[in-house]
Design a protein around this motif. Structure first.
Motif, PDB file in Angstrom:
ATOM      1  N   ALA A 101     -27.366  39.545  -7.990  1.00  0.00           N
ATOM      2  CA  ALA A 101     -27.467  39.049  -6.614  1.00  0.00           C
ATOM      3  C   ALA A 101     -27.948  37.601  -6.554  1.00  0.00           C
ATOM      4  N   ALA A 102     -28.670  37.159  -7.581  1.00  0.00           N
ATOM      5  CA  ALA A 102     -29.177  35.784  -7.618  1.00  0.00           C
ATOM      6  C   ALA A 102     -28.312  34.877  -8.491  1.00  0.00           C
ATOM      7  N   GLY A 103     -27.109  35.330  -8.836  1.00  0.00           N
ATOM      8  CA  GLY A 103     -26.243  34.570  -9.730  1.00  0.00           C
ATOM      9  C   GLY A 103     -25.752  33.269  -9.119  1.00  0.00           C
ATOM     10  N   ARG A 104     -25.424  32.326  -9.975  1.00  0.00           N
ATOM     11  CA  ARG A 104     -24.953  31.002  -9.539  1.00  0.00           C
ATOM     12  C   ARG A 104     -23.474  30.994  -9.189  1.00  0.00           C
ATOM     13  N   PHE A 105     -22.744  32.036  -9.556  1.00  0.00           N
ATOM     14  CA  PHE A 105     -21.294  32.051  -9.379  1.00  0.00           C
ATOM     15  C   PHE A 105     -20.875  33.204  -8.486  1.00  0.00           C
ATOM     16  N   ARG A 106     -19.689  33.050  -7.884  1.00  0.00           N
ATOM     17  CA  ARG A 106     -19.106  34.087  -7.043  1.00  0.00           C
ATOM     18  C   ARG A 106     -17.706  34.370  -7.582  1.00  0.00           C
ATOM     19  N   ARG A 107     -17.421  35.664  -7.808  1.00  0.00           N
ATOM     20  CA  ARG A 107     -16.132  36.063  -8.380  1.00  0.00           C
ATOM     21  C   ARG A 107     -15.396  36.970  -7.403  1.00  0.00           C
ATOM     22  N   THR A 108     -14.087  36.739  -7.285  1.00  0.00           N
ATOM     23  CA  THR A 108     -13.236  37.569  -6.434  1.00  0.00           C
ATOM     24  C   THR A 108     -12.000  37.975  -7.229  1.00  0.00           C
ATOM     25  N   LEU A 109     -11.602  39.229  -7.095  1.00  0.00           N
ATOM     26  CA  LEU A 109     -10.383  39.723  -7.729  1.00  0.00           C
ATOM     27  C   LEU A 109      -9.419  40.113  -6.614  1.00  0.00           C
ATOM     28  N   ASP A 116       9.152  42.266  -7.168  1.00  0.00           N
ATOM     29  CA  ASP A 116       9.506  43.267  -8.183  1.00  0.00           C
ATOM     30  C   ASP A 116       8.442  44.356  -8.121  1.00  0.00           C
ATOM     31  N   SER A 117       8.839  45.586  -7.805  1.00  0.00           N
ATOM     32  CA  SER A 117       7.858  46.661  -7.617  1.00  0.00           C
ATOM     33  C   SER A 117       7.121  47.030  -8.903  1.00  0.00           C
ATOM     34  N   ALA A 118       7.623  46.610 -10.054  1.00  0.00           N
ATOM     35  CA  ALA A 118       6.973  46.945 -11.319  1.00  0.00           C
ATOM     36  C   ALA A 118       5.899  45.924 -11.698  1.00  0.00           C
ATOM     37  N   LEU A 119       5.774  44.845 -10.954  1.00  0.00           N
ATOM     38  CA  LEU A 119       4.789  43.807 -11.265  1.00  0.00           C
ATOM     39  C   LEU A 119       3.807  43.634 -10.120  1.00  0.00           C
ATOM     40  N   VAL A 120       2.553  43.392 -10.466  1.00  0.00           N
ATOM     41  CA  VAL A 120       1.543  43.018  -9.467  1.00  0.00           C
ATOM     42  C   VAL A 120       0.927  41.692  -9.900  1.00  0.00           C
ATOM     43  N   ARG A 121       0.602  40.884  -8.905  1.00  0.00           N
ATOM     44  CA  ARG A 121      -0.045  39.596  -9.168  1.00  0.00           C
ATOM     45  C   ARG A 121      -1.561  39.807  -9.105  1.00  0.00           C
ATOM     46  N   VAL A 122      -2.233  39.424 -10.184  1.00  0.00           N
ATOM     47  CA  VAL A 122      -3.685  39.563 -10.265  1.00  0.00           C
ATOM     48  C   VAL A 122      -4.270  38.156 -10.295  1.00  0.00           C
ATOM     49  N   ARG A 123      -5.186  37.880  -9.353  1.00  0.00           N
ATOM     50  CA  ARG A 123      -5.790  36.560  -9.256  1.00  0.00           C
ATOM     51  C   ARG A 123      -7.321  36.696  -9.322  1.00  0.00           C
ATOM     52  N   VAL A 124      -7.921  35.933 -10.237  1.00  0.00           N
ATOM     53  CA  VAL A 124      -9.381  35.890 -10.358  1.00  0.00           C
ATOM     54  C   VAL A 124      -9.830  34.510  -9.885  1.00  0.00           C
ATOM     55  N   ASN A 125     -10.766  34.504  -8.956  1.00  0.00           N
ATOM     56  CA  ASN A 125     -11.303  33.268  -8.401  1.00  0.00           C
ATOM     57  C   ASN A 125     -12.802  33.231  -8.705  1.00  0.00           C
ATOM     58  N   VAL A 126     -13.248  32.200  -9.418  1.00  0.00           N
ATOM     59  CA  VAL A 126     -14.673  32.036  -9.715  1.00  0.00           C
ATOM     60  C   VAL A 126     -15.102  30.683  -9.175  1.00  0.00           C
ATOM     61  N   SER A 127     -16.111  30.695  -8.311  1.00  0.00           N
ATOM     62  CA  SER A 127     -16.616  29.440  -7.754  1.00  0.00           C
ATOM     63  C   SER A 127     -18.118  29.367  -7.978  1.00  0.00           C
ATOM     64  N   ALA A 128     -18.594  28.141  -8.106  1.00  0.00           N
ATOM     65  CA  ALA A 128     -20.019  27.923  -8.329  1.00  0.00           C
ATOM     66  C   ALA A 128     -20.724  27.744  -7.002  1.00  0.00           C
TER      67      ALA A 128
END
Length: 146
Positions: A101-109, A116-128
């Protein structure tokens, strides 16, 4: 011979017209003050440049840590079962990637469907927390259709 001394030659003093300085005059107080002011301006400029440089280095270090966290988490997500991948809310993390909870970074998935129904897009966002530019990494994951 030992007791005799050589007669000294007299050097005639040169007369210098008024207003002409000779080498023996030295520096004036004004020239010393001007030199000190120029030196202080140079030192202050150097100090300012050093401060800007240190800020850039610190920002780049923070961005490198965020990049490492994004890469690491993206690899963890790729190792999961693709059928169970879902979007995750913002999570505070520390420098090791552990939830804190006191971390310096924020991560979102973010998990999104593609054309194409067989593929999903995965995006990781890390901000300080310091406001540095966020790191966004994206990949496509194969999700077999049932």
């Amino acid at each position: 011979m030992a007791g005799r001394s050589r007669p000294r030659r007299r050097i005639a003093a040169r007369r210098v017209p008024p207003g002409i300085h000779t080498r023996r005059d030295g520096f004036t107080l004004i020239s010393v003050i001007i030199a000190m002011m120029l030196l202080s301006v140079g030192v202050l400029a150097l100090a300012g440049a050093t401060q800007v440089s240190m800020g850039a280095v610190n920002s780049e270090n923070t961005r490198n840590v965020a990049l490492q966290l994004a890469r690491s988490y993206l690899e963890q997500v790729r190792g999961r079962d693709a059928a169970l991948l879902v979007t995750e809310p913002d999570t505070r993390i520390d420098e090791t990637g552990a939830a804190n909870a006191a971390g310096r970074f924020r991560r979102t998935l973010t998990v999104e469907a593609t054309a194409d129904s067989a593929l999903v897009r995965v995006r990781v966002n890390v901000s300080a927390q310091s406001g540095a530019w966020p790191v966004v990494m994206e990949t496509l994951v194969f999700r077999p259709t049932p």
